[in-house]
Scaffold this active site. Sequence first.
Site, PDB file in Angstrom:
ATOM      1  CE  LYS A  24      -0.225   7.880   6.112  1.00 41.89           C
ATOM      2  NZ  LYS A  24      -1.637   8.389   6.315  1.00 41.89           N
ATOM      3  NE  ARG A  99      -2.716   5.053   0.833  1.00 43.09           N
ATOM      4  CZ  ARG A  99      -2.336   6.341   0.953  1.00 43.09           C
ATOM      5  NH1 ARG A  99      -1.086   6.301   0.823  1.00 43.09           N
ATOM      6  NH2 ARG A  99      -3.092   7.196   1.363  1.00 43.09           N
ATOM      7  NE  ARG A 139      -3.465  16.990   3.990  1.00 44.12           N
ATOM      8  CZ  ARG A 139      -3.578  15.620   4.157  1.00 44.12           C
ATOM      9  NH1 ARG A 139      -2.531  14.917   5.085  1.00 44.12           N
ATOM     10  NH2 ARG A 139      -4.220  14.821   3.325  1.00 44.12           N
ATOM     11  NE  ARG A 172      -3.501  15.727  -0.128  1.00 45.39           N
ATOM     12  CZ  ARG A 172      -2.914  14.804   0.283  1.00 45.39           C
ATOM     13  NH1 ARG A 172      -2.042  14.809   0.957  1.00 45.39           N
ATOM     14  NH2 ARG A 172      -3.364  13.507   0.113  1.00 45.39           N
ATOM     15  NE  ARG A 183      -7.214  10.781   0.887  1.00 45.08           N
ATOM     16  CZ  ARG A 183      -6.705  11.900   1.382  1.00 45.08           C
ATOM     17  NH1 ARG A 183      -7.397  13.317   1.465  1.00 45.08           N
ATOM     18  NH2 ARG A 183      -5.488  11.853   1.792  1.00 45.08           N
TER      19      ARG A 183
HETATM   20  P1  AMP Z   1      -1.403  10.393   0.615  1.00 46.45           P
HETATM   21  O1  AMP Z   1      -0.815  11.870   0.308  1.00 46.45           O
HETATM   22  O2  AMP Z   1      -0.474   9.325   1.348  1.00 46.45           O
HETATM   23  O3  AMP Z   1      -2.951  10.460   1.572  1.00 46.45           O
HETATM   24  O4  AMP Z   1      -1.905   9.672  -0.690  1.00 46.45           O
HETATM   25  C1  AMP Z   1      -2.711  10.417  -1.652  1.00 46.45           C
HETATM   26  C2  AMP Z   1      -3.276   9.617  -2.658  1.00 46.45           C
HETATM   27  O5  AMP Z   1      -2.039   8.939  -3.298  1.00 46.45           O
HETATM   28  C3  AMP Z   1      -4.064   8.501  -2.153  1.00 46.45           C
HETATM   29  O6  AMP Z   1      -5.428   8.617  -1.794  1.00 46.45           O
HETATM   30  C4  AMP Z   1      -3.812   7.220  -3.132  1.00 46.45           C
HETATM   31  O7  AMP Z   1      -4.732   7.816  -4.099  1.00 46.45           O
HETATM   32  C5  AMP Z   1      -2.433   7.380  -3.656  1.00 46.45           C
HETATM   33  N1  AMP Z   1      -1.599   6.696  -3.154  1.00 46.45           N
HETATM   34  C6  AMP Z   1      -0.554   7.057  -2.221  1.00 46.45           C
HETATM   35  N2  AMP Z   1       0.112   5.922  -1.806  1.00 46.45           N
HETATM   36  C7  AMP Z   1      -0.531   4.951  -2.483  1.00 46.45           C
HETATM   37  C8  AMP Z   1      -0.157   3.584  -2.440  1.00 46.45           C
HETATM   38  N3  AMP Z   1       0.594   3.010  -1.517  1.00 46.45           N
HETATM   39  N4  AMP Z   1      -1.008   2.760  -3.097  1.00 46.45           N
HETATM   40  C9  AMP Z   1      -1.858   3.303  -4.024  1.00 46.45           C
HETATM   41  N5  AMP Z   1      -2.234   4.714  -4.226  1.00 46.45           N
HETATM   42  C10 AMP Z   1      -1.466   5.410  -3.276  1.00 46.45           C
END
Ligand code: AMP
Length: 230
Positions: A24, A99, A139, A172, A183
């Site tokens: 994404k 999400r 990553r 990360r 996750r």
């Molecule tokens: P990502 O970089 O999109 O994988 O997001 C990393 C982390 O940020 C996720 O595992 C959540 O802890 C938090 N996060 C990102 N987007 C959201 C969202 N829309 N709602 C809730 N938590 C989020």
Amino acid sequence: MADCVAAVKTGMRLILLGPPGAGKGTQATLLAQRHGTTSLASGDILRDAIRRGDPIGRKASRYVESGALVPDDLVTGLIFQRLDGLGKEESFILDGFPRTESQARVLDARLMEKGQSPVDLVVDFEISEEKIVRRLAGRRICGACGASYHLEKKAPRREGACDSCAGGLRIREDDRPETIRRRLLVYHEQTEPLLKFYRAQGKLQVVPGDLEIEDQYQALLELLKRERLV
Ligand code: AMP
């Protein structure tokens, strides 16, 4: 924007869905760079708030680090702040937001309230768990500016250093194997139901998540052309 090919539709609202590691973020960045649109990645926005130590970042950090979802009110607050900074007709891509179904409903309501056009298209990047784990293990992220790399697919020019700011690259916190499992579970339980929500609205389309970066970009671009968004 030297390699800009064609502009996206004015006021386009595109949502990228899919499990972590499905591409994404990479695709949102490519579309933004090549087609002159804005990409808002909720994960990047949260990590930035955490790095800056601002109040929402301080509240969000334990959720992000453990792989849980950050409470809806904190995330929507941050995302809407960014959306408020865009012009009414400005197009945007949302990567990682919404999400949950409640975030999706709040987004629909907000667009309507502001007199803005509704979500045009939701793209689901489909990929097997085995490939996700392999991808996320490679990553790396820049500790200074947050730029994302992959040891095999998008290696930095100089090992261990960010191409943009020369900051040190690191894994990360939430890409460690136990947190990846969490996750994925969270994705299945809380985010997958969103597919049904958008399918019912006739807005959901699927792109394979296990392609090479340029092949995935071409598949996405073809879809956007079919949908008349590019
Ligand atoms: P990502 O970089 O999109 O994988 O997001 C990393 C982390 O940020 C996720 O595992 C959540 O802890 C938090 N996060 C990102 N987007 C959201 C969202 N829309 N709602 C809730 N938590 C989020």
